[in-house]
Enzyme design. Sequence first.
Site, PDB file in Angstrom:
ATOM      1  N   ASN A  65       9.608  -5.708  21.470  1.00  0.00           N
ATOM      2  CA  ASN A  65      10.242  -4.467  21.933  1.00  0.00           C
ATOM      3  C   ASN A  65      11.721  -4.541  21.555  1.00  0.00           C
ATOM      4  O   ASN A  65      12.485  -5.260  22.196  1.00  0.00           O
ATOM      5  CB  ASN A  65      10.070  -4.328  23.449  1.00  0.00           C
ATOM      6  CG  ASN A  65      10.778  -3.101  24.002  1.00  0.00           C
ATOM      7  OD1 ASN A  65      11.305  -2.287  23.236  1.00  0.00           O
ATOM      8  ND2 ASN A  65      10.805  -2.964  25.313  1.00  0.00           N
TER       9      ASN A  65
ATOM     10  N   LYS B 132      13.878  -2.294  21.820  1.00  0.00           N
ATOM     11  CA  LYS B 132      14.713  -1.468  22.699  1.00  0.00           C
ATOM     12  C   LYS B 132      15.681  -0.620  21.858  1.00  0.00           C
ATOM     13  O   LYS B 132      15.294  -0.160  20.789  1.00  0.00           O
ATOM     14  CB  LYS B 132      15.413  -2.352  23.735  1.00  0.00           C
ATOM     15  CG  LYS B 132      14.398  -3.222  24.507  1.00  0.00           C
ATOM     16  CD  LYS B 132      14.959  -3.901  25.711  1.00  0.00           C
ATOM     17  CE  LYS B 132      13.860  -4.719  26.398  1.00  0.00           C
ATOM     18  NZ  LYS B 132      14.296  -5.348  27.639  1.00  0.00           N
TER      19      LYS B 132
ATOM     20  N   HIS C 185       7.833   1.348  30.766  1.00  0.00           N
ATOM     21  CA  HIS C 185       8.758   0.198  30.806  1.00  0.00           C
ATOM     22  C   HIS C 185       9.718   0.348  31.991  1.00  0.00           C
ATOM     23  O   HIS C 185      10.143   1.457  32.313  1.00  0.00           O
ATOM     24  CB  HIS C 185       9.539   0.113  29.492  1.00  0.00           C
ATOM     25  CG  HIS C 185      10.244  -1.201  29.347  1.00  0.00           C
ATOM     26  ND1 HIS C 185      11.435  -1.472  29.987  1.00  0.00           N
ATOM     27  CD2 HIS C 185       9.911  -2.327  28.678  1.00  0.00           C
ATOM     28  CE1 HIS C 185      11.797  -2.709  29.709  1.00  0.00           C
ATOM     29  NE2 HIS C 185      10.892  -3.255  28.913  1.00  0.00           N
TER      30      HIS C 185
ATOM     31  N   GLU D 235       5.817  -7.417  33.552  1.00  0.00           N
ATOM     32  CA  GLU D 235       7.229  -7.705  33.320  1.00  0.00           C
ATOM     33  C   GLU D 235       7.974  -7.645  34.654  1.00  0.00           C
ATOM     34  O   GLU D 235       8.405  -6.553  35.073  1.00  0.00           O
ATOM     35  CB  GLU D 235       7.836  -6.683  32.352  1.00  0.00           C
ATOM     36  CG  GLU D 235       7.190  -6.673  30.985  1.00  0.00           C
ATOM     37  CD  GLU D 235       8.135  -6.192  29.888  1.00  0.00           C
ATOM     38  OE1 GLU D 235       8.270  -6.895  28.897  1.00  0.00           O
ATOM     39  OE2 GLU D 235       8.754  -5.125  30.045  1.00  0.00           O
TER      40      GLU D 235
ATOM     41  N   GLY E  72      15.824  -9.615  30.557  1.00  0.00           N
ATOM     42  CA  GLY E  72      17.194  -9.697  30.060  1.00  0.00           C
ATOM     43  C   GLY E  72      18.102 -10.589  30.885  1.00  0.00           C
ATOM     44  O   GLY E  72      19.319 -10.557  30.731  1.00  0.00           O
TER      45      GLY E  72
ATOM     46  N   SER F 157      12.476 -12.330  29.426  1.00  0.00           N
ATOM     47  CA  SER F 157      13.230 -13.485  28.926  1.00  0.00           C
ATOM     48  C   SER F 157      12.350 -14.488  28.176  1.00  0.00           C
ATOM     49  O   SER F 157      12.588 -15.696  28.226  1.00  0.00           O
ATOM     50  CB  SER F 157      13.984 -14.180  30.071  1.00  0.00           C
ATOM     51  OG  SER F 157      14.952 -13.294  30.614  1.00  0.00           O
TER      52      SER F 157
HETATM   53  P1  13P Z   1      13.770  -9.564  27.429  1.00  0.00           P
HETATM   54  O1  13P Z   1      12.812 -10.402  26.621  1.00  0.00           O
HETATM   55  O2  13P Z   1      15.038  -9.260  26.709  1.00  0.00           O
HETATM   56  O3  13P Z   1      13.974 -10.149  28.790  1.00  0.00           O
HETATM   57  O4  13P Z   1      13.083  -8.147  27.641  1.00  0.00           O
HETATM   58  C1  13P Z   1      11.757  -8.111  28.072  1.00  0.00           C
HETATM   59  C2  13P Z   1      11.287  -6.725  27.959  1.00  0.00           C
HETATM   60  O5  13P Z   1      11.720  -5.851  28.672  1.00  0.00           O
HETATM   61  C3  13P Z   1      10.276  -6.431  26.929  1.00  0.00           C
HETATM   62  O6  13P Z   1       9.757  -5.158  27.092  1.00  0.00           O
END
Ligand code: 13P
Length: 273
Positions: free
Chosen positions: A9, A11, A97, A173, A179, A221
Amino acid sequence: MRPVIIAANWKMHTTPADAAELATTLAGRTNVPDVERVICPPFVCLAAVRDALAATPAGLGVGVGAQNVHHELSGAFTGEIGAGMLVGLASWVIVGHSERRRDAGETDELISRKLQRAVEVGLRPILCVGEQLAEREAGMAESVVAAQLGGSLAGFAEDPAALGAAGLVVAYEPVWAIGTGRTARGADAAAMAEAIRQAIGGLGRGFDAIATDLPVLYGGSVSAAAAGEFLAEPAIDGALVGGASLKVEEMAGIVARASLTAAGRRAATGRGG
Ligand code: 13P
């Protein structure tokens, strides 16, 4: 035997030019057997990623996914993207999400409608669920996630088989792990993966048929160093990777570890190794 899936992802990162280059490099560095790979770039990069992957042999096995879709197919919704518009650009879509639940006020009811639109046009959905830290600390993680699943899948009460046919994937998640550099514990994530299958199986007639074979990913993470903790868990079928998915070495490590899990599953089912 459930598949092993590693989904990236990206983002709100990359431009079309960056995205094409990164997709090509990632495809080449993660070209291992038996791992389903998916890249979910921003909407405006979907065409570039699709074309870049099609132009390299290593890219042929990599799926392309969108990060969101609107809950109506079309209409007066300025700035939005309908499911039908994604056909030909993407074959997967992330729905629900936590960043969209937080920033765009997405509710389970809205997410249910998004899932319906995705399934109607043949997109493979990755439904995201997960609890807040306070909810985990209060011992409510599983009930919160079960409620999210119940609400998000309510639109399929009449036709749960459509979800199975669409290849539904759930990504667990935990919001506090996204993050933050702080991952869940593998055992907790595995327990949640089983709780997710149980909750879906309990939604009513027809849902039990989906639950057993439902791929459940962990996200939050995930890095090359952290991936093993989750991919060693039989209940967990892969990862939804955020920040680390923009880093080639990290993704190479994560997918290599996923390949070990896939090989182990293949061997365990007697299909050779
Ligand atoms: P991170 O891997 O940056 O923590 O994000 C996870 C996430 O939200 C994947 O959709």
